[in-house]
Design an enzyme around this catalytic site. Structure first.
Site, PDB file in Angstrom:
ATOM      1  N   GLY A  12       0.825  -1.211   0.000  1.00 46.68           N
ATOM      2  CA  GLY A  12       0.000   0.000   0.000  1.00 46.68           C
ATOM      3  C   GLY A  12       0.856   1.257   0.000  1.00 46.68           C
ATOM      4  N   ASP A  13       0.194   2.401  -0.195  1.00 46.96           N
ATOM      5  CA  ASP A  13       0.850   3.712  -0.188  1.00 46.96           C
ATOM      6  C   ASP A  13       1.930   3.846  -1.261  1.00 46.96           C
ATOM      7  OD1 ASP A  13      -0.762   4.314   2.010  1.00 46.96           O
ATOM      8  OD2 ASP A  13       0.732   3.558   3.413  1.00 46.96           O
ATOM      9  N   LYS A  16      -0.808   5.262  -5.534  1.00 41.68           N
ATOM     10  CA  LYS A  16      -1.926   4.935  -6.433  1.00 41.68           C
ATOM     11  C   LYS A  16      -2.783   6.160  -6.732  1.00 41.68           C
ATOM     12  CE  LYS A  16      -3.256   1.880  -3.434  1.00 41.68           C
ATOM     13  NZ  LYS A  16      -2.109   1.857  -2.530  1.00 41.68           N
ATOM     14  N   LYS A  18      -2.100   9.372  -6.727  1.00 45.74           N
ATOM     15  CA  LYS A  18      -1.500  10.311  -7.688  1.00 45.74           C
ATOM     16  C   LYS A  18      -1.624   9.772  -9.112  1.00 45.74           C
ATOM     17  CE  LYS A  18       2.416  12.080  -9.903  1.00 45.74           C
ATOM     18  NZ  LYS A  18       3.628  12.843  -9.968  1.00 45.74           N
ATOM     19  N   GLY A  40      -5.810   5.574   2.102  1.00 44.74           N
ATOM     20  CA  GLY A  40      -5.531   7.008   2.187  1.00 44.74           C
ATOM     21  C   GLY A  40      -4.759   7.395   0.950  1.00 44.74           C
ATOM     22  N   HIS A  41      -5.374   8.176   0.089  1.00 49.17           N
ATOM     23  CA  HIS A  41      -4.754   8.517  -1.181  1.00 49.17           C
ATOM     24  C   HIS A  41      -4.567  10.028  -1.254  1.00 49.17           C
ATOM     25  CE1 HIS A  41      -6.827   4.605  -2.770  1.00 49.17           C
ATOM     26  NE2 HIS A  41      -5.843   4.362  -1.937  1.00 49.17           N
ATOM     27  N   THR A 130      -5.969  -0.326  10.766  1.00 48.21           N
ATOM     28  CA  THR A 130      -6.290   1.100  10.808  1.00 48.21           C
ATOM     29  C   THR A 130      -7.430   1.377  11.804  1.00 48.21           C
ATOM     30  OG1 THR A 130      -7.862   0.830   9.005  1.00 48.21           O
ATOM     31  CG2 THR A 130      -5.610   1.425   8.392  1.00 48.21           C
ATOM     32  N   GLN A 224      -4.976  -0.371  -1.059  1.00 51.11           N
ATOM     33  CA  GLN A 224      -3.981  -1.262  -0.434  1.00 51.11           C
ATOM     34  C   GLN A 224      -2.984  -1.777  -1.494  1.00 51.11           C
ATOM     35  OE1 GLN A 224      -7.584  -2.042   0.691  1.00 51.11           O
ATOM     36  NE2 GLN A 224      -7.067  -0.299   1.934  1.00 51.11           N
ATOM     37  N   VAL A 300      -4.060   8.029   6.720  1.00 51.62           N
ATOM     38  CA  VAL A 300      -5.262   7.722   7.500  1.00 51.62           C
ATOM     39  C   VAL A 300      -4.985   7.836   8.999  1.00 51.62           C
ATOM     40  CG1 VAL A 300      -6.924   5.887   8.070  1.00 51.62           C
ATOM     41  CG2 VAL A 300      -6.187   6.212   5.715  1.00 51.62           C
ATOM     42  N   THR A 301      -3.906   7.220   9.452  1.00 52.66           N
ATOM     43  CA  THR A 301      -3.681   7.126  10.894  1.00 52.66           C
ATOM     44  C   THR A 301      -2.518   8.006  11.362  1.00 52.66           C
ATOM     45  OG1 THR A 301      -2.237   5.236  10.496  1.00 52.66           O
ATOM     46  CG2 THR A 301      -4.533   4.749  11.003  1.00 52.66           C
ATOM     47  N   ARG A 303       0.434   7.242  11.261  1.00 53.54           N
ATOM     48  CA  ARG A 303       1.525   6.398  11.765  1.00 53.54           C
ATOM     49  C   ARG A 303       2.750   6.496  10.867  1.00 53.54           C
ATOM     50  NH1 ARG A 303      -1.115   0.583  12.162  1.00 53.54           N
ATOM     51  NH2 ARG A 303      -2.213   1.363  10.339  1.00 53.54           N
TER      52      ARG A 303
HETATM   53  P1  GDP Z   1      -1.597   5.556  -2.158  1.00 51.31           P
HETATM   54  O1  GDP Z   1      -2.237   5.057  -0.910  1.00 51.31           O
HETATM   55  O2  GDP Z   1      -1.004   4.457  -2.958  1.00 51.31           O
HETATM   56  O3  GDP Z   1      -2.484   6.443  -2.962  1.00 51.31           O
HETATM   57  O4  GDP Z   1      -0.369   6.434  -1.680  1.00 51.31           O
HETATM   58  P2  GDP Z   1      -0.411   7.569  -0.534  1.00 51.31           P
HETATM   59  O5  GDP Z   1      -1.078   8.765  -1.098  1.00 51.31           O
HETATM   60  O6  GDP Z   1      -0.907   7.020   0.741  1.00 51.31           O
HETATM   61  O7  GDP Z   1       1.144   7.790  -0.315  1.00 51.31           O
HETATM   62  C1  GDP Z   1       1.973   8.242  -1.329  1.00 51.31           C
HETATM   63  C2  GDP Z   1       2.579   9.596  -0.915  1.00 51.31           C
HETATM   64  O8  GDP Z   1       3.643   9.900  -1.780  1.00 51.31           O
HETATM   65  C3  GDP Z   1       1.608  10.754  -1.023  1.00 51.31           C
HETATM   66  O9  GDP Z   1       1.907  11.684  -0.013  1.00 51.31           O
HETATM   67  C4  GDP Z   1       1.899  11.344  -2.391  1.00 51.31           C
HETATM   68  O10 GDP Z   1       1.625  12.724  -2.473  1.00 51.31           O
HETATM   69  C5  GDP Z   1       3.372  11.096  -2.507  1.00 51.31           C
HETATM   70  N1  GDP Z   1       3.862  10.825  -3.862  1.00 51.31           N
HETATM   71  C6  GDP Z   1       3.243  10.164  -4.882  1.00 51.31           C
HETATM   72  N2  GDP Z   1       4.079  10.059  -5.940  1.00 51.31           N
HETATM   73  C7  GDP Z   1       5.238  10.651  -5.581  1.00 51.31           C
HETATM   74  C8  GDP Z   1       6.509  10.837  -6.236  1.00 51.31           C
HETATM   75  O11 GDP Z   1       6.735  10.411  -7.361  1.00 51.31           O
HETATM   76  N3  GDP Z   1       7.479  11.487  -5.524  1.00 51.31           N
HETATM   77  C9  GDP Z   1       7.275  11.935  -4.245  1.00 51.31           C
HETATM   78  N4  GDP Z   1       8.273  12.548  -3.629  1.00 51.31           N
HETATM   79  N5  GDP Z   1       6.095  11.779  -3.608  1.00 51.31           N
HETATM   80  C10 GDP Z   1       5.103  11.142  -4.263  1.00 51.31           C
HETATM   81  P1  IMO Z   2      -3.760   2.538   0.686  1.00 52.87           P
HETATM   82  O1  IMO Z   2      -4.944   2.362  -0.233  1.00 52.87           O
HETATM   83  C1  IMO Z   2      -1.096   0.907   3.687  1.00 52.87           C
HETATM   84  C2  IMO Z   2      -2.762  -2.058   6.420  1.00 52.87           C
HETATM   85  C3  IMO Z   2      -2.859  -1.655   7.876  1.00 52.87           C
HETATM   86  C4  IMO Z   2      -2.642  -2.998   8.544  1.00 52.87           C
HETATM   87  C5  IMO Z   2      -3.384  -3.948   7.608  1.00 52.87           C
HETATM   88  C6  IMO Z   2      -4.803  -4.297   8.059  1.00 52.87           C
HETATM   89  O2  IMO Z   2      -3.613   3.925   1.200  1.00 52.87           O
HETATM   90  O3  IMO Z   2      -2.535   2.004   0.048  1.00 52.87           O
HETATM   91  P2  IMO Z   2      -7.079  -2.934   8.012  1.00 52.87           P
HETATM   92  O4  IMO Z   2      -7.458  -1.650   8.681  1.00 52.87           O
HETATM   93  O5  IMO Z   2      -7.205  -2.890   6.527  1.00 52.87           O
HETATM   94  O6  IMO Z   2      -7.759  -4.128   8.589  1.00 52.87           O
HETATM   95  O7  IMO Z   2      -5.507  -3.109   8.359  1.00 52.87           O
HETATM   96  O8  IMO Z   2      -3.433  -3.314   6.354  1.00 52.87           O
HETATM   97  N1  IMO Z   2      -3.417  -1.144   5.465  1.00 52.87           N
HETATM   98  C7  IMO Z   2      -2.751  -0.292   4.675  1.00 52.87           C
HETATM   99  N2  IMO Z   2      -1.444   0.002   4.616  1.00 52.87           N
HETATM  100  N3  IMO Z   2      -1.953   1.489   2.832  1.00 52.87           N
HETATM  101  C8  IMO Z   2      -3.262   1.186   2.873  1.00 52.87           C
HETATM  102  O9  IMO Z   2      -4.146   1.649   1.963  1.00 52.87           O
HETATM  103  C9  IMO Z   2      -3.731   0.284   3.851  1.00 52.87           C
HETATM  104  N4  IMO Z   2      -4.941  -0.203   4.176  1.00 52.87           N
HETATM  105  C10 IMO Z   2      -4.732  -1.092   5.160  1.00 52.87           C
HETATM  106  O10 IMO Z   2      -1.865  -0.723   8.217  1.00 52.87           O
HETATM  107  O11 IMO Z   2      -1.284  -3.338   8.513  1.00 52.87           O
HETATM  108 MG    MG Z   3      -2.213   5.377   1.151  1.00 52.82          MG
END
Ligand code: GDP
Ligand code: IMO
Ligand code: MG
Length: 430
Positions: A12-13, A16, A18, A40-41, A130, A224, A300-301, A303
C-alpha cells in the site's frame, strides 16, 4: 480501447492516488472495487492537497463519474464527512458525479469498536490495523448478516436486520466485557445518516455496463497493495479483502474481462504500515532517510511507515499474481543523492536460496534478503517529465528493476504533483 485497472504492488501507499488522478484525464469513469476508508490517497494539484479515503481519486476532476463498487465496505458517517471536507475544498460532489453500489455492505460504529478491542486484546500479536472496522465489516458481509446501503431505503425491515446482526455482535460484546447495543439506538443512528448517503445509491453494475456500451473509458482504482491481499499477502498481517486486479470484476459487477490493462503501482523503495514481515526493512540510517525524504507517514492514521530497500522478489511475485501488464514506478526522486542503492534479488532461508516469498508466516519472518548494490545518482530527478531529464544512473536503476521484476515500466512519477510524470507507454493505448 482497453480499460485500465490500477493496483498497488507492495504494502500500500505506493502512490496509487497520484497515478489514478493523472490517468483519470484519459477516462470518463473512475471506480473503487474493494477496501474502505482504511485507504488514504493523497493528490497534489497545483500545490493544493486532496486527501481521499473512500472517494475515488477521479472525484477532483470536473466532469468525471466516480463510482464506489459493491466490493467496497462503506462507512456512511466517514463518507458523509469526507464528502463535506472535499466540498469545502471546492470539489463538486452530488449524485450526478458520485454513485455508490446499493448492494455495498456498510461499516457501522460497532465494527470500528470491535476492530480496536481485538487489537488491544492481541497485545504484541496485533495486526496493526487502521481500526476502521474493515475486517469486522467484511466478516459480517461474508456471514450474511451485514446491513447494506439499500437496506436504508426500507426502514420497515431495517430493525429486523439490525436485530439479527446484533444477536451476533452482542454475544461478542458480552464476551469482551462491553456494553450491549440496543436495536433502537443503532436504527436511530442509521436513520439519521440515511439522507446523507442514500441519494448516491444506485445499480453500479448497470451504470458501468451502460458506460462501457457508450464507449466510455473506465478506470478501476485499487486500494492497499497485493502484499496486503487476504489470500496472497503476508497473512495474517493483511487487510480483509482481495486487492488483486481480479477483484475489479467481482467488486463492480462487470465480468472477468473488466480491464484490458493492469497497471501495478510500485514505489522505488519499500514501505509498510502496521505489523508483519518486511525482509528489506532498514532500521538504520537508510530507513530513516527514506522515511524523511519520502514523508512516509500514513494518510489515515498518521503512523510512521516502516521503510527499506526495493524488494524485487516480492514485487515480481505481486505483479505475476495480479496479472500486471506494466508498472508506474513512483517516488524515484526520494532516492536522489544516495551514493548506493540496494535491491533485494533473492532470499536466504537457513542456507537455502529462494527466488520467491514463502507462504508460511515463520518462513516469511525468517528469510534474509540477498542484495545487489546499484550505483546511485547525485543530480535531482524531482519533477522530471521526460526520460532525457533523468541522470544516467537513474535510468540504469529503472532498467535494472524492469529486468528483475520481469515487467515493463509504463510511467515514472517524480514528485507528488499531478503532472510530474514521465510517460513511457500509455496504458490506454497499449
Ligand atoms: P496511495 O495510498 O497508494 O495512494 O499512496 P499515498 O497517497 O498514501 O502515499 C503516497 C505519498 O507519496 C503521497 O503523499 C503522495 O503525495 C506522494 N507521492 C506520490 N508520488 C510521488 C513521487 O513520485 N514522488 C514523491 N516525492 N512523492 C510522491
Ligand atoms: P492505501 O490504499 C497501507 C494495512 C494496515 C494494517 C493492515 C490491516 O492507502 O494504500 P485494516 O485496517 O485494513 O484491517 O488493516 O493493512 N493497510 C494499509 N497500509 N496502505 C493502505 O491503503 C492500507 N490499508 C490497510 O496498516 O497493517
Ligand atoms: Mg495510502
Amino acid at each position: 480501447m482497453a480499460d485500465v485497472a490500477v493496483i498497488g504492488a507492495q504494502w500500500g501507499d505506493e502512490g496509487k492516488g497520484k497515478v489514478v488522478d493523472w490517468l483519470s484525464a484519459r477516462a470518463e469513469v473512475v471506480v473503487r472495487f474493494q477496501g474502505g476508508h482504511n485507504a488514504g490517497h493523497t493528490l497534489v494539484v497545483d500545490g493544493e492537497v486532496y486527501k481521499l479515503s473512500l472517494l475515488p481519486s477521479g472525484i477532483v476532476r470536473e466532469g468525471k463519474m466516480s463510482v464506489i463498487g459493491n466490493g467496497v465496505v462503506v462507512d456512511p458517517w466517514a463518507l458523509a464527512e469526507e464528502i463535506a471536507r472535499l466540498q469545502k475544498q471546492g470539489v463538486s460532489i452530488s449524485p450526478v458525479n458520485l454513485v455508490i453500489a446499493e448492494n455495498a455492505a456498510l461499516i457501522l460504529p460497532l465494527h470500528g469498536e470491535l476492530d480496536a478491542l481485538r487489537e488491544a486484546a492481541a497485545g504484541d500479536g496485533k495486526i496493526g490495523t487502521t481500526k476502521r472496522g474493515i475486517g469486522p465489516a467484511y466478516e459480517d458481509k461474508i456471514g450474511r448478516r451485514a446491513i447494506r446501503l439499500i437496506d436504508l431505503a426500507h426502514p420497515g425491515s431495517l430493525k429486523e436486520k439490525v436485530e439479527k446482526l446484533l444477536t451476533h455482535h452482542n454475544a461478542l460484546r458480552r464476551g469482551l466485557g462491553e456494553q450491549e447495543i440496543t436495536p433502537d439506538e443503532l436504527v436511530a443512528k442509521l436513520k439519521e445518516v440515511t439522507p446523507k448517503v442514500l441519494p448516491f445509491a444506485g445499480p453500479v453494475w448497470k451504470l458501468l455496463h451502460d458506460a462501457r456500451k457508450a464507449g466510455k473509458r473506465i478506470l478501476y482504482e485499487g486500494a492497499q497493495g497485493v502484499l496486503l491481499d487476504v489470500d496472497h499477502g503476508t497473512y495474517p498481517y493483511v487487510t480483509s479483502s482481495n486487492v488483486v486486479a481480479g477483484q475489479a470484476a467481482a467488486g463492480t459487477g462487470l465480468g472477468p474481462k473488466t480491464s484490458g490493462y493492469v497497471l501495478g503501482i510500485v514505489k522505488a523503495y519499500t514501505t509498510r504500515v502496521g505489523e508483519g514481515p518486511f525482509p528489506t526493512e532498514d532500521h538504520g540510517e537508510h530507513g530513516q532517510i527514506l522515511g524523511e525524504r519520502g514523508r512516509e507517514f500514513g494518510t489515515v492514521t498518521g503512523r510512521k511507515r516502516r521503510c527499506g530497500w526495493f524488494d524485487a522478489v516480492l514485487v515480481r511475485q505481486s505483479l505475476k499474481i495480479s496479472g500486471v501488464d506494466g508498472i508506474a514506478l513512483t517516488k524515484l526522486d526520494v532516492l536522489d543523492g544516495l551514493p548506493e542503492l540496494k535491491v533485494c534479488v533473492g532470499y536466504d532461508l537457513d542456507g537455502k536460496q529462494l527466488d520467491h516469498f514463502p507462504a508460511g508466516m515463520d518462513a516469511q519472518s525468517q528469510v534474509k534478503p540477498v542484495y545487489e548494490t546499484i550505483p546511485g545518482w547525485r543530480d535531482s530527478t524531482e519533477g522530471a517529465r521526460s526520460w532525457a531529464d533523468l541522470p544516467a544512473e537513474a535510468v540504469k536503476y529503472v532498467r535494472r528493476l524492469e529486468e528483475l521484476i520481469e515487467c515493463p515500466v509504463a510511467l515514472v512519477s517524480t514528485s507528488p504533483e499531478r503532472e510530474d510524470v514521465i510517460l513511457m507507454r500509455d496504458p490506454y493505448e497499449s
